[in-house]
Design an enzyme around this catalytic site. Sequence first.
Site, PDB file in Angstrom:
ATOM      1  N   LYS A   1       1.116   3.916  -3.027  1.00 18.14           N
ATOM      2  CA  LYS A   1       0.652   5.297  -2.826  1.00 18.14           C
ATOM      3  C   LYS A   1       1.784   6.292  -3.077  1.00 18.14           C
ATOM      4  O   LYS A   1       1.547   7.364  -3.633  1.00 18.14           O
ATOM      5  CB  LYS A   1       0.068   5.471  -1.421  1.00 18.14           C
TER       6      LYS A   1
ATOM      7  N   TYR B   1       0.840  -1.206   0.000  1.00 19.70           N
ATOM      8  CA  TYR B   1       0.000   0.000   0.000  1.00 19.70           C
ATOM      9  C   TYR B   1       0.873   1.254   0.000  1.00 19.70           C
ATOM     10  O   TYR B   1       0.660   2.185  -0.789  1.00 19.70           O
ATOM     11  CB  TYR B   1      -0.903  -0.036   1.237  1.00 19.70           C
TER      12      TYR B   1
HETATM   13  N1  LIG Z   1     -10.201   4.818   4.350  1.00 15.50           N
HETATM   14  C1  LIG Z   1      -9.056   5.460   4.564  1.00 15.50           C
HETATM   15  O1  LIG Z   1      -8.624   5.689   5.705  1.00 15.50           O
HETATM   16  C2  LIG Z   1      -8.252   5.967   3.418  1.00 15.50           C
HETATM   17  C3  LIG Z   1      -7.243   6.897   3.687  1.00 15.50           C
HETATM   18  C4  LIG Z   1      -6.475   7.382   2.647  1.00 15.50           C
HETATM   19  C5  LIG Z   1      -6.724   6.934   1.359  1.00 15.50           C
HETATM   20  N2  LIG Z   1      -7.693   6.026   1.127  1.00 15.50           N
HETATM   21  C6  LIG Z   1      -7.893   5.592  -0.256  1.00 15.50           C
HETATM   22  O2  LIG Z   1      -9.194   5.913  -0.658  1.00 15.50           O
HETATM   23  C7  LIG Z   1      -9.594   5.037  -1.707  1.00 15.50           C
HETATM   24  C8  LIG Z   1     -10.992   4.510  -1.393  1.00 15.50           C
HETATM   25  O3  LIG Z   1     -10.918   3.747  -0.203  1.00 15.50           O
HETATM   26  P1  LIG Z   1     -12.140   3.599   0.824  1.00 15.50           P
HETATM   27  O4  LIG Z   1     -11.552   3.800   2.165  1.00 15.50           O
HETATM   28  O5  LIG Z   1     -13.313   4.397   0.390  1.00 15.50           O
HETATM   29  O6  LIG Z   1     -12.391   2.025   0.669  1.00 15.50           O
HETATM   30  P2  LIG Z   1     -13.682   1.138   0.445  1.00 15.50           P
HETATM   31  O7  LIG Z   1     -13.261  -0.244   0.710  1.00 15.50           O
HETATM   32  O8  LIG Z   1     -14.845   1.709   1.202  1.00 15.50           O
HETATM   33  O9  LIG Z   1     -13.988   1.357  -1.106  1.00 15.50           O
HETATM   34  C9  LIG Z   1     -13.098   0.916  -2.099  1.00 15.50           C
HETATM   35  C10 LIG Z   1     -13.911   0.503  -3.316  1.00 15.50           C
HETATM   36  O10 LIG Z   1     -12.976   0.099  -4.341  1.00 15.50           O
HETATM   37  C11 LIG Z   1     -13.547  -1.026  -4.998  1.00 15.50           C
HETATM   38  N3  LIG Z   1     -12.528  -1.851  -5.628  1.00 15.50           N
HETATM   39  C12 LIG Z   1     -11.503  -2.493  -5.008  1.00 15.50           C
HETATM   40  N4  LIG Z   1     -10.834  -3.237  -5.900  1.00 15.50           N
HETATM   41  C13 LIG Z   1     -11.440  -3.055  -7.103  1.00 15.50           C
HETATM   42  C14 LIG Z   1     -11.215  -3.565  -8.405  1.00 15.50           C
HETATM   43  N5  LIG Z   1     -10.223  -4.436  -8.641  1.00 15.50           N
HETATM   44  N6  LIG Z   1     -12.018  -3.164  -9.400  1.00 15.50           N
HETATM   45  C15 LIG Z   1     -13.056  -2.314  -9.155  1.00 15.50           C
HETATM   46  N7  LIG Z   1     -13.314  -1.793  -7.946  1.00 15.50           N
HETATM   47  C16 LIG Z   1     -12.524  -2.163  -6.937  1.00 15.50           C
HETATM   48  C17 LIG Z   1     -14.231  -1.810  -3.872  1.00 15.50           C
HETATM   49  O11 LIG Z   1     -15.183  -2.731  -4.384  1.00 15.50           O
HETATM   50  C18 LIG Z   1     -14.831  -0.689  -3.031  1.00 15.50           C
HETATM   51  O12 LIG Z   1     -16.171  -0.390  -3.403  1.00 15.50           O
HETATM   52  C19 LIG Z   1      -8.516   3.954  -1.795  1.00 15.50           C
HETATM   53  O13 LIG Z   1      -7.649   4.230  -2.865  1.00 15.50           O
HETATM   54  C20 LIG Z   1      -7.799   4.093  -0.466  1.00 15.50           C
HETATM   55  O14 LIG Z   1      -6.471   3.658  -0.533  1.00 15.50           O
HETATM   56  C21 LIG Z   1      -8.479   5.534   2.116  1.00 15.50           C
END
Ligand SMILES: NC(=O)c1ccc[n+]([C@@H]2O[C@H](COP(=O)([O-])OP(=O)(O)OC[C@H]3O[C@@H](n4cnc5c(N)ncnc54)[C@H](O)[C@@H]3O)[C@@H](O)[C@H]2O)c1
Length: 229
Positions: free
Chosen positions: A132, A128
Amino acid sequence: MPAALVTGAASGIGKATAERLRSDGYDVLGFDLEDGDLSTREGNRLAVDTALERFGRLDVVVANAGVQHVAPVAEFPEDRWDGILAILLTSPFLLAKYAWDALHESSGRFIAVASAHALVASPNKAAYVAAKHGVLGLVKTLALEGLQATAVCPGYVRTPLVEKQIPDQARTHGMSEDDVLEEVILAPHAVKRLIEPEEVANVIAFLAGPGGSAFSGVPVTMDLGWSAR
Ligand SMILES: NC(=O)c1ccc[n+]([C@@H]2O[C@H](COP(=O)([O-])OP(=O)(O)OC[C@H]3O[C@@H](n4cnc5c(N)ncnc54)[C@H](O)[C@@H]3O)[C@@H](O)[C@H]2O)c1
């Protein structure tokens, strides 16, 4: 009407972003696993082609879909490494490549949802953190090649991606799940709370709109003080 593609739109940040952009007047294609697999070239091609077929234009691409895996490097499953790099790093590259002409035509914006982990590391998240950091490098390169691109870098956001880490982190650290939230997850934040998905969607909407016009090739950090240390 301006048009946007948001990946990972079935949950968390992507869902909040798709809703926010729709309420701001965009036509939005939300693309998630039920539409195609963004860890493949075909899935990314399908996402861009579907948006262009449906709307005839693309003004904003939000590369957001993601997954996490928590394990020390010595035990990190190699297939999980490949899968995480595919979705977190290669998918944003392919989306930018396939949407390149359409975004140029509209003077559009490419917004990657990166993470505070684009700027700093944590143990047990090698794939990850590496992906990133890589996506921030991609955004800088896109900017230099003429696409207006930014990387939103949130701290911990209240979504299933974080909630699913809690049992793994509890096992890795030998702690209870309650203590993991307080002492592991929120430990790096100067402000001890989770960020709400809508707060990230607000920043993405700002970057997509007139207020975002001078942002390119940069991380847009919203991490409650994490990277200040
Ligand atoms: N939640 C956090 O604390 C956080 C912090 C910083 C960055 N992020 C980033 O934000 C983004 C969204 O994360 P989130 O927290 O909303 O997660 P989440 O798990 O709620 O949503 C992620 C979505 O991506 C979809 N997904 C995953 N693999 C896939 C694939 N191969 N094809 C199509 N869709 C796919 C999943 O089905 C899901 O609906 C990510 O890139 C994550 O790294 C999250």
